[in-house]
Design a protein around this motif. Structure first.
Motif: not given
Lengths: 195, 195
Positions: B21-22, B26, B102-105, B108
């Motif tokens: 999510s970050q 981060a 709040g979701f990254l593939p 990514f």
């Protein structure tokens, strides 16, 4: 005045290089000031709202650069399919020449990383992808493809281009981009026939 | 013993949620310790090499989860094309249900962000994409598609899937994923005929 403009350009080009190679989070304002060799006051003068405002400027500049490249490539080719194939082949060569490192696709740092941080940056990136889709759609329609089919094909082109770039960077191999380029060339050529 | 295993699971699931999510940069170890409510010593006990080792475990877990989902979806459908369409439709629904934030593939944070940081993590992600390509290739070949065509189609499927996810997240709209799903369904069905 020209010295001042020069400072702004230096800040933006340094920031873009760092954002694109390290990501948004990993890049601090102090590093941008240091690596651009500009006085600390310049950055705050030109970008009083700081990092987010500077990132926004970098997104706009990257978009202008890429849109110009699209225009040039379309102007140099008879068919949309050939132009798209050339555009992605060039991207593959540039990525390989950069050693597949120190380079993030536009989508990576800007569209997704910053989507989680800032509404303003997400909207800017959405506009960039819309521009890319529009220019492809426009050229397909000039070839006689119907609007709906042209829009759908434009969306598939940018989706596959971004995804193939990610797989190429991960594998440190330009083959995924080349496969996408050759495939999309056919997709664009068939768009008119299969609509 | 079971309490200890539980601490490890809690650390990994919390780390995965934060990385996804970050992003990698981060997310700090202190945040993982705090949000997993595990003693500081546990993280260093299970992952003595720290953040990179923990990220590697998260990549493996994410891969296991996704491969299982691929297997289940293939088992539930007659044709590879239908299974791929369902898989991406489910991805679109899940992304929408999560509010596109709040979701990254996977691609990514793991494949590209960490490619710039760590050779080990890049190679792990390369292996994940290879697994996904292989499972699609295998099912296409079971339908009679020749190996070369099946491999190329598998690569196009994962490239387009990843790219469409990025555009969907940026636009906060599942349409790019749905367009890719419907398109790829046809691509898989045609792979046998047009080879």
């Amino acid at each position: 005045m020209s010295e001042k403009s020069n400072a702004k350009e230096l800040i933006v080009s340094t920031a873009a290089r760092l954002f694109f190679s390290q990501g948004y989070h990993a890049t601090g304002l102090n590093q941008i000031i240091k690596e651009s060799s500009t006085p600390k006051g310049s950055l705050y003068h030109y970008f009083p709202h700081g990092k987010e405002e500077l990132a926004h400027e970098c997104i706009q500049k990257a978009n202008e650069h890429i849109m110009q490249k699209f225009e040039d490539t379309f102007a140099a080719h008879e068919s949309t399919g050939d132009a798209i194939q050339r555009f992605i082949h060039d991207m593959a060569d540039e990525t390989e020449a950069a050693g597949f490192t120190g380079f993030l696709p536009f989508s990576f740092w800007a569209a997704v990383e910053t989507s989680c941080i800032s509404h303003q940056l997400r909207v800017a990136c959405q506009g960039v992808f819309a521009n890319w889709q529009q220019i492809i759609t426009k050229h397909l329609m000039m070839e006689g493809v119907g609007e709906e089919k042209a829009r759908e094909t434009g969306l598939l082109v940018i989706s596959l281009m971004e995804g193939a770039l990610i797989i190429s960077l991960t594998n440190q191999d330009k083959q995924p981009l080349l496969t996408a380029a050759d495939y999309l060339s056919g997709v664009a050529k068939n768009a008119r026939e299969i609509q």
